[in-house]
Design a protein around this motif. Structure first.
Motif, PDB file in Angstrom:
ATOM      1  N   LEU A  18       0.821  -1.205   0.000  1.00 17.80           N
ATOM      2  CA  LEU A  18       0.000   0.000   0.000  1.00 17.80           C
ATOM      3  C   LEU A  18       0.860   1.262   0.000  1.00 17.80           C
ATOM      4  N   ALA A  19       2.045   1.210   0.585  1.00 21.03           N
ATOM      5  CA  ALA A  19       2.950   2.359   0.527  1.00 21.03           C
ATOM      6  C   ALA A  19       3.403   2.608  -0.913  1.00 21.03           C
ATOM      7  N   VAL A  20       3.693   1.534  -1.632  1.00 16.48           N
ATOM      8  CA  VAL A  20       4.100   1.677  -3.037  1.00 16.48           C
ATOM      9  C   VAL A  20       2.948   2.234  -3.868  1.00 16.48           C
ATOM     10  N   VAL A  21       1.752   1.699  -3.632  1.00 15.57           N
ATOM     11  CA  VAL A  21       0.578   2.187  -4.377  1.00 15.57           C
ATOM     12  C   VAL A  21       0.329   3.665  -4.083  1.00 15.57           C
ATOM     13  N   GLY A  22       0.427   4.055  -2.807  1.00 13.66           N
ATOM     14  CA  GLY A  22       0.226   5.450  -2.443  1.00 13.66           C
ATOM     15  C   GLY A  22       1.271   6.369  -3.053  1.00 13.66           C
ATOM     16  N   GLY A  23       2.528   5.921  -3.053  1.00 11.83           N
ATOM     17  CA  GLY A  23       3.588   6.732  -3.657  1.00 11.83           C
ATOM     18  C   GLY A  23       3.389   6.924  -5.143  1.00 11.83           C
ATOM     19  N   VAL A  24       3.007   5.858  -5.835  1.00 13.25           N
ATOM     20  CA  VAL A  24       2.757   5.958  -7.278  1.00 13.25           C
ATOM     21  C   VAL A  24       1.572   6.875  -7.551  1.00 13.25           C
ATOM     22  N   ALA A  25       0.514   6.733  -6.744  1.00  9.31           N
ATOM     23  CA  ALA A  25      -0.663   7.584  -6.935  1.00  9.31           C
ATOM     24  C   ALA A  25      -0.327   9.051  -6.713  1.00  9.31           C
ATOM     25  N   GLY A  26       0.481   9.343  -5.687  1.00  5.68           N
ATOM     26  CA  GLY A  26       0.886  10.719  -5.448  1.00  5.68           C
ATOM     27  C   GLY A  26       1.726  11.282  -6.579  1.00  5.68           C
ATOM     28  N   ALA A 173       4.626  12.242  -3.953  1.00  7.38           N
ATOM     29  CA  ALA A 173       4.908  10.811  -3.875  1.00  7.38           C
ATOM     30  C   ALA A 173       5.220  10.387  -2.438  1.00  7.38           C
ATOM     31  N   ALA A 174       5.994  11.206  -1.730  1.00  2.39           N
ATOM     32  CA  ALA A 174       6.328  10.884  -0.345  1.00  2.39           C
ATOM     33  C   ALA A 174       5.081  10.892   0.537  1.00  2.39           C
ATOM     34  N   ALA A 175       4.225  11.895   0.338  1.00  2.00           N
ATOM     35  CA  ALA A 175       2.989  11.961   1.119  1.00  2.00           C
ATOM     36  C   ALA A 175       2.093  10.763   0.816  1.00  2.00           C
ATOM     37  N   GLY A 176       2.003  10.385  -0.458  1.00  2.00           N
ATOM     38  CA  GLY A 176       1.203   9.220  -0.825  1.00  2.00           C
ATOM     39  C   GLY A 176       1.736   7.943  -0.215  1.00  2.00           C
ATOM     40  N   ALA A 177       3.067   7.807  -0.175  1.00  2.00           N
ATOM     41  CA  ALA A 177       3.669   6.621   0.421  1.00  2.00           C
ATOM     42  C   ALA A 177       3.382   6.550   1.920  1.00  2.00           C
TER      43      ALA A 177
END
Length: 224
Positions: A18-26, A173-177
């Motif tokens: 989920l951290a990877v998904v969040g970083g990519v989304a950000g 990206a950092a915030a999304g991760a």
């Protein structure tokens, strides 16, 4: 603390995924959002003083500059000044749009004004941040009269400073991760708390599946 570490170890796959998904989304969100560039210039309120007036003249100038600084703030951000800037730079936006780019803040306890301009390109942001100073000075002078001794001078041009860009791909990206990792921890916690409940529910069913045979009825031999 030990329980938290155990939880993190058990749900590490969820947290990483989920951290990877969040970083990519950000990063994708930042890349698809139109960037805004912010440039900053510094202006200084100056008052003409007759040298023959000596210290009293300079004291008067300081008092006038202090009161005139606040008066420059609404002029700098006005659509009238924005219209003059548009004509000078050949911009296609309306005066209201350009005026919305501009913010002016007085530096505490000084006759200095910080001007920030957020525009679609760094070149435009720099040009507007420097151009508004001269136009605001001439407009206020025209309103007050030809003998108005106060003017606004460019102290630090925007082209001499750094231009910031928003949104920042790295920050998004950092915030999304981080958000993804937090969601991963929540999911891991929910799964960890659900497993013991499932185990307890399965135990009675397992015991109920083993039938206890009834005791045999006494036969004739047992009676004797």
């Amino acid at each position: 603390m030990q329980e938290l570490l155990t939880l993190v170890r058990r749900g590490l796959a969820w947290i990483i995924a989920l951290a990877v998904v969040g970083g990519v989304a950000g990063g994708v969100l930042a890349a698809t959002t139109d960037p805004t560039y912010t440039a900053t210039s510094m202006a200084y309120v100056q008052v003409q003083v007759d040298p023959e007036e000596g210290m009293s003249g300079y004291s008067y100038a300081a008092t006038v500059a202090d009161s005139a600084t606040d008066g420059f703030l609404p002029v700098i951000t006005s659509p009238a000044v924005a219209q003059e800037v548009i004509e000078e730079l050949g911009l296609t936006q309306t005066p209201t749009e350009v005026a919305a780019w501009i913010s002016a803040t007085r530096v505490t306890q000084s006759p200095a004004i910080e001007i920030q301009v957020s525009a679609p390109s760094s070149e435009v942001a720099i040009a507007v941040a420097d151009a508004v100073v001269a136009h605001a000075s001439s407009d206020l002078g025209a309103l007050e009269g030809d003998n108005y001794p106060v003017s606004l001078a460019l102290l630090s041009p925007a082209q001499d400073g750094a231009v910031t860009q928003a949104p920042s791909t790295f920050r998004y990206a950092a915030a999304g991760a981080v958000v993804g990792a937090v969601i991963g921890i929540i999911v891991a916690f929910m799964l960890a708390t659900a497993r013991p409940a499932q185990s307890r529910a399965a135990q009675p069913a397992a015991h109920g599946g083993r039938a206890v045979p009834p005791a045999p009825a006494p036969g004739p031999d047992d009676v004797r």
